[in-house]
Design an enzyme around this catalytic site. Structure first.
Site, mmCIF file in Angstrom:
data_model
loop_
_atom_site.group_PDB
_atom_site.id
_atom_site.type_symbol
_atom_site.label_atom_id
_atom_site.label_comp_id
_atom_site.label_asym_id
_atom_site.label_seq_id
_atom_site.Cartn_x
_atom_site.Cartn_y
_atom_site.Cartn_z
ATOM 1 N N THR A 58 1.303 5.577 7.033
ATOM 2 C CA THR A 58 0.212 6.525 6.788
ATOM 3 C C THR A 58 -0.835 5.828 5.925
ATOM 4 O O THR A 58 -0.514 4.902 5.174
ATOM 5 C CB THR A 58 0.695 7.772 6.008
ATOM 6 O OG1 THR A 58 1.293 7.333 4.784
ATOM 7 C CG2 THR A 58 1.693 8.594 6.799
ATOM 8 N N SER A 60 -2.660 6.543 2.732
ATOM 9 C CA SER A 60 -2.369 7.472 1.638
ATOM 10 C C SER A 60 -3.552 8.405 1.405
ATOM 11 O O SER A 60 -4.677 8.118 1.816
ATOM 12 C CB SER A 60 -2.082 6.693 0.352
ATOM 13 O OG SER A 60 -0.975 5.851 0.530
ATOM 14 N N HIS A 65 -5.108 6.994 -3.720
ATOM 15 C CA HIS A 65 -5.854 5.728 -3.831
ATOM 16 C C HIS A 65 -6.641 5.702 -5.147
ATOM 17 O O HIS A 65 -6.695 4.664 -5.824
ATOM 18 C CB HIS A 65 -6.822 5.587 -2.643
ATOM 19 C CG HIS A 65 -6.127 5.259 -1.351
ATOM 20 N ND1 HIS A 65 -6.524 5.760 -0.133
ATOM 21 C CD2 HIS A 65 -5.058 4.465 -1.091
ATOM 22 C CE1 HIS A 65 -5.728 5.286 0.819
ATOM 23 N NE2 HIS A 65 -4.832 4.512 0.269
ATOM 24 N N SER A 89 -3.558 0.435 6.416
ATOM 25 C CA SER A 89 -4.879 0.595 7.045
ATOM 26 C C SER A 89 -5.904 -0.406 6.521
ATOM 27 O O SER A 89 -6.922 -0.640 7.160
ATOM 28 C CB SER A 89 -5.397 2.009 6.757
ATOM 29 O OG SER A 89 -5.676 2.135 5.363
ATOM 30 N N GLY A 145 6.472 -7.788 1.821
ATOM 31 C CA GLY A 145 5.778 -7.592 0.553
ATOM 32 C C GLY A 145 6.690 -7.585 -0.652
ATOM 33 O O GLY A 145 6.241 -7.835 -1.775
HETATM 34 N N1 SAH Z 1 -2.081 1.529 1.072
HETATM 35 C C1 SAH Z 1 -1.792 1.736 2.461
HETATM 36 C C2 SAH Z 1 -0.421 2.358 2.573
HETATM 37 C C3 SAH Z 1 0.153 2.297 3.943
HETATM 38 S S1 SAH Z 1 1.751 3.062 4.083
HETATM 39 C C4 SAH Z 1 -2.850 2.654 3.033
HETATM 40 O O1 SAH Z 1 -3.228 3.592 2.332
HETATM 41 O O2 SAH Z 1 -3.284 2.456 4.171
HETATM 42 C C5 SAH Z 1 2.793 1.765 3.497
HETATM 43 C C6 SAH Z 1 2.727 0.492 4.281
HETATM 44 O O3 SAH Z 1 3.747 -0.370 3.797
HETATM 45 C C7 SAH Z 1 2.963 0.621 5.788
HETATM 46 O O4 SAH Z 1 1.860 0.081 6.434
HETATM 47 C C8 SAH Z 1 4.236 -0.196 6.026
HETATM 48 O O5 SAH Z 1 4.237 -0.866 7.271
HETATM 49 C C9 SAH Z 1 4.188 -1.168 4.875
HETATM 50 N N2 SAH Z 1 5.483 -1.761 4.494
HETATM 51 C C10 SAH Z 1 6.693 -1.144 4.398
HETATM 52 N N3 SAH Z 1 7.633 -2.025 4.001
HETATM 53 C C11 SAH Z 1 7.013 -3.232 3.849
HETATM 54 C C12 SAH Z 1 7.459 -4.524 3.470
HETATM 55 N N4 SAH Z 1 8.748 -4.781 3.156
HETATM 56 N N5 SAH Z 1 6.551 -5.516 3.415
HETATM 57 C C13 SAH Z 1 5.236 -5.300 3.719
HETATM 58 N N6 SAH Z 1 4.761 -4.094 4.110
HETATM 59 C C14 SAH Z 1 5.634 -3.062 4.163
#
Ligand code: SAH
Length: 227
Positions: A58, A60, A65, A89, A145
């Site tokens: 999603t 957020s 944010h 995103s 990450g």
């Molecule tokens: N700040 C982003 C949050 C997206 S949701 C926004 O507002 O658009 C969280 C994101 O973390 C997802 O895109 C998911 O694919 C990513 N994610 C989950 N586990 C992860 C990992 N181990 N390493 C990198 N990205 C990861």
């Protein structure tokens, strides 16, 4: 609080977040004003709620944010280095980029290949962000990450956009002294935001703050392109 901040425009949304105290500093208001959420959120971009972007992710909610940018603000500014874990995103990556220019860099690390591509496309919708990709101010990296990206560090600020099951030591290690991390961590029954501060001497202080609901930080999954 959040329903009161929704609007028909980016300007309206940000003005409402500011009026209700969710954005506190002008510098955050200006940075969020430079990033049109419509480039990042496929539906209802100016609603103050999270929206699905595919691949179990999603974007957020705007107030989330705003919270994150406000929490990291003391460690941001021209020339600073930032890591955005789970950049999804690309929206917050762009906002944080505005908070470290000129001279700073931000690495967005995301483990879903399609989201790396999508966030790059989203960023390219604005010539300013397109230039930031070209000149290396913004870098989108595919990877886990939880391990961070030591090549780009150490970081003045680390934002984690998904909930960790345990506090990732690799990310603490990649914080500069001084540096700050904003991270949701699963606490059993619910998740909490933790603020991790490393001081000039390298001492680490972890502060548990408030309850939140984020998607989890997970192992990488393979998604089909049509997801
Ligand atoms: N700040 C982003 C949050 C997206 S949701 C926004 O507002 O658009 C969280 C994101 O973390 C997802 O895109 C998911 O694919 C990513 N994610 C989950 N586990 C992860 C990992 N181990 N390493 C990198 N990205 C990861």
């Amino acid at each position: 609080m959040s329903w009161r901040c929704s609007s028909a425009s980016n300007e309206g949304l940000i003005a409402n977040l500011f009026r209700h105290g969710l954005i506190k500093n002008d510098i955050v208001r200006e940075a969020m004003g430079k990033v049109d959420r419509a480039h990042f959120s496929p539906v209802m971009p100016y609603e103050d709620s999270p929206q699905r972007i595919g691949y179990d992710a999603t974007i957020s909610a705007p107030h989330i944010h705003a919270n994150a940018a406000e929490a990291l603000l003391d460690r941001l500014g021209p020339g600073k280095k930032v890591l955005d874990v789970g950049s999804g995103s690309g929206y917050l990556t762009a906002v944080l980029a505005h908070l470290v220019t000129p001279g700073g860099t931000i690495v967005g690390i995301e483990h879903v290949r399609q989201l790396c591509d999508l966030s790059t496309e989203n960023l390219k919708k604005d010539p300013v962000h397109s230039r930031m990709l070209q000149n290396g101010t913004i870098k989108i990296i595919r990877g886990d990450g939880r391990l961070g990206y030591p090549e780009g560090g150490p970081y003045d600020a680390i934002h984690v956009g998904a909930a960790a099951s345990i506090m990732p030591q690799a990310l603490i290690d990649q914080l500069k002294a001084p540096g700050r991390m904003f991270i949701p961590v699963d606490g059993g029954f619910s998740q909490y935001i933790w603020q991790v501060d490393k001081d000039e001497e390298g001492n680490v202080k972890k502060e548990k703050q408030y309850g939140v609901l984020y998607v989890p930080l997970t192992d990488a999954k393979d998604f089909r392109d049509e997801n």
